[in-house]
Design a protein around this motif. Structure first.
Motif, PDB file in Angstrom:
ATOM      1  N   LEU A  29       0.817  -1.211   0.000  1.00 16.69           N
ATOM      2  CA  LEU A  29       0.000   0.000   0.000  1.00 16.69           C
ATOM      3  C   LEU A  29       0.851   1.261   0.000  1.00 16.69           C
ATOM      4  CD1 LEU A  29      -2.893  -0.964   2.445  1.00 16.69           C
ATOM      5  CD2 LEU A  29      -2.770  -1.231  -0.040  1.00 16.69           C
ATOM      6  N   SER A  30       1.935   1.267   0.767  1.00 17.58           N
ATOM      7  CA  SER A  30       2.772   2.469   0.814  1.00 17.58           C
ATOM      8  C   SER A  30       3.511   2.681  -0.501  1.00 17.58           C
ATOM      9  CB  SER A  30       3.751   2.411   1.988  1.00 17.58           C
ATOM     10  OG  SER A  30       4.687   1.366   1.805  1.00 17.58           O
ATOM     11  N   GLY A  31       3.698   1.626  -1.279  1.00 15.39           N
ATOM     12  CA  GLY A  31       4.336   1.747  -2.589  1.00 15.39           C
ATOM     13  C   GLY A  31       3.391   2.207  -3.681  1.00 15.39           C
ATOM     14  N   ALA A  32       2.100   2.229  -3.401  1.00 13.21           N
ATOM     15  CA  ALA A  32       1.094   2.669  -4.376  1.00 13.21           C
ATOM     16  C   ALA A  32       0.755   4.128  -4.080  1.00 13.21           C
ATOM     17  CB  ALA A  32      -0.149   1.792  -4.288  1.00 13.21           C
ATOM     18  N   LEU A  33       1.188   5.026  -4.920  1.00 13.01           N
ATOM     19  CA  LEU A  33       1.061   6.457  -4.652  1.00 13.01           C
ATOM     20  C   LEU A  33      -0.380   6.955  -4.619  1.00 13.01           C
ATOM     21  CD1 LEU A  33       4.070   7.771  -6.762  1.00 13.01           C
ATOM     22  CD2 LEU A  33       3.981   7.192  -4.326  1.00 13.01           C
ATOM     23  N   ASN A  34      -1.316   6.192  -5.171  1.00 10.34           N
ATOM     24  CA  ASN A  34      -2.715   6.635  -5.176  1.00 10.34           C
ATOM     25  C   ASN A  34      -3.507   6.124  -3.971  1.00 10.34           C
ATOM     26  OD1 ASN A  34      -2.477   4.043  -6.339  1.00 10.34           O
ATOM     27  ND2 ASN A  34      -4.455   4.242  -7.334  1.00 10.34           N
ATOM     28  N   VAL A  35      -2.903   5.314  -3.110  1.00  5.66           N
ATOM     29  CA  VAL A  35      -3.601   4.854  -1.905  1.00  5.66           C
ATOM     30  C   VAL A  35      -3.539   5.980  -0.882  1.00  5.66           C
ATOM     31  CG1 VAL A  35      -3.629   3.195  -0.005  1.00  5.66           C
ATOM     32  CG2 VAL A  35      -3.167   2.420  -2.330  1.00  5.66           C
ATOM     33  N   ARG A  36      -4.715   6.483  -0.513  1.00 12.35           N
ATOM     34  CA  ARG A  36      -4.803   7.655   0.356  1.00 12.35           C
ATOM     35  C   ARG A  36      -5.024   7.311   1.817  1.00 12.35           C
ATOM     36  NH1 ARG A  36      -6.568  12.034  -2.711  1.00 12.35           N
ATOM     37  NH2 ARG A  36      -5.501  11.943  -4.704  1.00 12.35           N
ATOM     38  N   GLN A  37      -5.646   6.148   2.087  1.00 14.92           N
ATOM     39  CA  GLN A  37      -6.037   5.859   3.465  1.00 14.92           C
ATOM     40  C   GLN A  37      -6.205   4.359   3.647  1.00 14.92           C
ATOM     41  OE1 GLN A  37      -7.006   8.486   5.932  1.00 14.92           O
ATOM     42  NE2 GLN A  37      -6.745   6.761   7.312  1.00 14.92           N
ATOM     43  N   LEU A  38      -5.812   3.859   4.797  1.00 15.75           N
ATOM     44  CA  LEU A  38      -6.062   2.485   5.212  1.00 15.75           C
ATOM     45  C   LEU A  38      -6.989   2.546   6.420  1.00 15.75           C
ATOM     46  CD1 LEU A  38      -5.525  -0.588   5.277  1.00 15.75           C
ATOM     47  CD2 LEU A  38      -3.500  -0.080   6.681  1.00 15.75           C
ATOM     48  N   LEU A  39      -8.087   1.792   6.356  1.00 19.34           N
ATOM     49  CA  LEU A  39      -9.073   1.768   7.439  1.00 19.34           C
ATOM     50  C   LEU A  39      -9.307   0.330   7.874  1.00 19.34           C
ATOM     51  CD1 LEU A  39     -11.370   4.283   5.651  1.00 19.34           C
ATOM     52  CD2 LEU A  39     -10.267   4.735   7.832  1.00 19.34           C
ATOM     53  N   PHE A  40      -9.438   0.131   9.177  1.00 15.56           N
ATOM     54  CA  PHE A  40      -9.683  -1.219   9.679  1.00 15.56           C
ATOM     55  C   PHE A  40     -10.463  -1.142  10.977  1.00 15.56           C
ATOM     56  CE2 PHE A  40      -5.275   0.115  10.402  1.00 15.56           C
ATOM     57  CZ  PHE A  40      -5.257   0.249  11.776  1.00 15.56           C
ATOM     58  N   GLY A  41     -10.898  -2.294  11.435  1.00 16.94           N
ATOM     59  CA  GLY A  41     -11.673  -2.394  12.662  1.00 16.94           C
ATOM     60  C   GLY A  41     -11.023  -3.383  13.597  1.00 16.94           C
ATOM     61  N   HIS A  42     -11.787  -4.352  14.023  1.00 15.26           N
ATOM     62  CA  HIS A  42     -11.394  -5.485  14.856  1.00 15.26           C
ATOM     63  C   HIS A  42     -11.055  -5.115  16.296  1.00 15.26           C
ATOM     64  CE1 HIS A  42     -10.228  -9.548  15.740  1.00 15.26           C
ATOM     65  NE2 HIS A  42      -9.036  -9.147  16.127  1.00 15.26           N
ATOM     66  N   VAL A  43     -10.399  -4.002  16.529  1.00 18.73           N
ATOM     67  CA  VAL A  43      -9.948  -3.686  17.881  1.00 18.73           C
ATOM     68  C   VAL A  43     -11.005  -2.942  18.693  1.00 18.73           C
ATOM     69  CG1 VAL A  43      -7.493  -3.769  17.321  1.00 18.73           C
ATOM     70  CG2 VAL A  43      -8.731  -1.611  17.086  1.00 18.73           C
ATOM     71  N   HIS A  44     -12.095  -2.529  18.054  1.00 20.11           N
ATOM     72  CA  HIS A  44     -13.194  -1.845  18.753  1.00 20.11           C
ATOM     73  C   HIS A  44     -12.713  -0.604  19.511  1.00 20.11           C
ATOM     74  CE1 HIS A  44     -16.258  -5.326  18.652  1.00 20.11           C
ATOM     75  NE2 HIS A  44     -15.266  -5.661  17.862  1.00 20.11           N
ATOM     76  N   ARG A  45     -11.689   0.068  18.966  1.00 17.80           N
ATOM     77  CA  ARG A  45     -11.127   1.283  19.570  1.00 17.80           C
ATOM     78  C   ARG A  45     -10.708   2.219  18.448  1.00 17.80           C
ATOM     79  NH1 ARG A  45     -12.018   2.473  23.948  1.00 17.80           N
ATOM     80  NH2 ARG A  45     -10.778   4.315  23.720  1.00 17.80           N
ATOM     81  N   PRO A  46     -10.847   3.523  18.657  1.00 14.58           N
ATOM     82  CA  PRO A  46     -10.327   4.460  17.664  1.00 14.58           C
ATOM     83  C   PRO A  46      -8.808   4.568  17.783  1.00 14.58           C
ATOM     84  CG  PRO A  46     -11.358   5.655  19.477  1.00 14.58           C
ATOM     85  CD  PRO A  46     -11.577   4.195  19.740  1.00 14.58           C
ATOM     86  N   ALA A  47      -8.153   4.609  16.653  1.00 12.90           N
ATOM     87  CA  ALA A  47      -6.702   4.808  16.600  1.00 12.90           C
ATOM     88  C   ALA A  47      -6.379   5.454  15.259  1.00 12.90           C
ATOM     89  CB  ALA A  47      -5.966   3.477  16.744  1.00 12.90           C
ATOM     90  N   LEU A  48      -5.538   6.457  15.276  1.00 19.19           N
ATOM     91  CA  LEU A  48      -5.121   7.152  14.061  1.00 19.19           C
ATOM     92  C   LEU A  48      -3.609   7.198  14.033  1.00 19.19           C
ATOM     93  CD1 LEU A  48      -7.444  10.263  14.444  1.00 19.19           C
ATOM     94  CD2 LEU A  48      -7.866   8.294  12.986  1.00 19.19           C
ATOM     95  N   GLY A  49      -3.041   7.147  12.842  1.00 12.59           N
ATOM     96  CA  GLY A  49      -1.597   7.253  12.740  1.00 12.59           C
ATOM     97  C   GLY A  49      -1.145   7.246  11.300  1.00 12.59           C
ATOM     98  N   VAL A  50       0.157   7.202  11.135  1.00 16.55           N
ATOM     99  CA  VAL A  50       0.782   7.119   9.824  1.00 16.55           C
ATOM    100  C   VAL A  50       1.873   6.065   9.931  1.00 16.55           C
ATOM    101  CG1 VAL A  50       2.114   8.346   8.057  1.00 16.55           C
ATOM    102  CG2 VAL A  50       0.317   9.555   9.321  1.00 16.55           C
ATOM    103  N   VAL A  51       1.888   5.136   8.986  1.00 16.71           N
ATOM    104  CA  VAL A  51       2.932   4.118   8.941  1.00 16.71           C
ATOM    105  C   VAL A  51       3.451   4.054   7.507  1.00 16.71           C
ATOM    106  CG1 VAL A  51       1.254   2.225   8.595  1.00 16.71           C
ATOM    107  CG2 VAL A  51       3.539   1.717   9.499  1.00 16.71           C
ATOM    108  N   GLN A  52       4.752   4.108   7.344  1.00 14.79           N
ATOM    109  CA  GLN A  52       5.385   4.117   6.029  1.00 14.79           C
ATOM    110  C   GLN A  52       4.771   5.200   5.129  1.00 14.79           C
ATOM    111  OE1 GLN A  52       5.683   0.267   4.158  1.00 14.79           O
ATOM    112  NE2 GLN A  52       6.129  -0.751   6.086  1.00 14.79           N
ATOM    113  N   GLY A  53       4.413   6.332   5.714  1.00 14.99           N
ATOM    114  CA  GLY A  53       3.819   7.430   4.954  1.00 14.99           C
ATOM    115  C   GLY A  53       2.341   7.251   4.645  1.00 14.99           C
ATOM    116  N   LEU A  54       1.745   6.163   5.103  1.00 12.73           N
ATOM    117  CA  LEU A  54       0.351   5.846   4.816  1.00 12.73           C
ATOM    118  C   LEU A  54      -0.522   6.157   6.033  1.00 12.73           C
ATOM    119  CD1 LEU A  54      -1.736   4.422   2.910  1.00 12.73           C
ATOM    120  CD2 LEU A  54      -1.111   2.299   4.079  1.00 12.73           C
TER     121      LEU A  54
END
Length: 188
Positions: free
Chosen positions: A103-128
Motif C-alpha cells: 500500500l505504501s508503494g502505491a502512490l494513489n492509496v490515500r487511506q487504510l481503514l480497519f476495525g477489529h480492535v473496537h477502539r479508535p486509533a489514528l496514525g501514519v505508517v510508512q507514509g500511509l
C-alpha cells in the motif's frame, strides 16, 4: 467485508460480490464516483486472528498495478500493525508488513481503514495514514489501566460509523456516533 465472526461461504452465498472479487476470498475492488475502494479479506476461518496468505497478496499486488491513478481507500478487518493495545494486538495480521509495503508503494492509496480492535486509533505508517474505528456493537476499553479477557468489561462509549468523503482532492474520514453508549449494551 468479512470479519473474524463471519464465514466466507455463507457470506458469499447471501451477499452479492462484484465481479472483481477474488475467488475463494471476500476480497474485491469497486469504483464509487471518483474513489476506488479495495476491501481485503484478513480473516482466518475458525479463529479471531488475522491472516493474509500469498494468494491474497498476489491479488492485491495485481489490483494495485491495474489502476495507479484513481484515489484509493483500502479497508481490512484486522489491523496490519500493532496499535499499542496489549490484549488486541496479538490478533492482528502477523505478516501485516506485506500489506503495508504494497500500500505504501502505491502512490494513489490515500487511506487504510480497519476495525477489529473496537477502539479508535489514528496514525501514519510508512507514509500511509491509517485509522481504526469504534465498533457498532461494544467498545474495548483503552489499554490503560491494563485489563484482560477474564475481567473484560466494555468501555461505556457510543458506537460509531465511519463517513468518508472525497471532494475535489480532499479525502475526509469522520467518526459519527449513531446512538447513546448504553443503547443495546448489556452483558448479563
Amino acid at each position: 467485508m468479512v470479519g473474524n465472526h463471519d464465514e466466507r461461504s455463507l457470506f458469499r452465498a447471501v451477499l452479492p460480490l462484484p465481479d472483481s472479487a477474488q475467488e475463494d476470498f471476500v476480497q474485491y475492488a469497486v469504483q464509487l464516483g471518483g474513489l476506488r475502494v479495495i476491501c481485503l479479506d484478513t480473516s482466518t476461518e475458525g479463529s479471531s486472528d488475522g491472516s493474509f496468505c500469498g494468494a491474497r497478496e498476489a491479488w492485491l499486488r495485481d489490483e494495485l498495478a491495474r489502476d495507479q491513478a484513481t484515489p484509493t481507500v483500502v479497508f481490512c478487518h484486522h489491523p496490519p500493525l500493532d496499535l499499542g493495545f496489549p490484549m488486541l494486538d496479538p490478533t492482528r495480521v502477523p505478516n501485516g508488513d506485506v500489506i503495508l509495503d504494497l500500500l505504501s508503494g502505491a502512490l494513489n492509496v490515500r487511506q487504510l481503514l480497519f476495525g477489529h480492535v473496537h477502539r479508535p486509533a489514528l496514525g501514519v505508517v510508512q507514509g500511509l495514514p491509517y485509522a481504526s474505528i469504534r465498533s457498532v456493537l461494544y467498545q474495548a476499553p483503552p489499554p490503560i489501566p491494563a485489563w484482560n479477557w477474564d475481567g473484560f468489561t466494555p468501555a461505556l462509549e457510543a458506537p460509531d460509523i465511519g463517513v468518508i468523503t472525497l471532494i475535489d482532492d480532499v479525502l475526509q474520514v469522520r467518526f459519527e456516533p449513531f446512538c447513546d453508549a448504553r443503547t443495546g449494551l448489556s452483558f448479563s
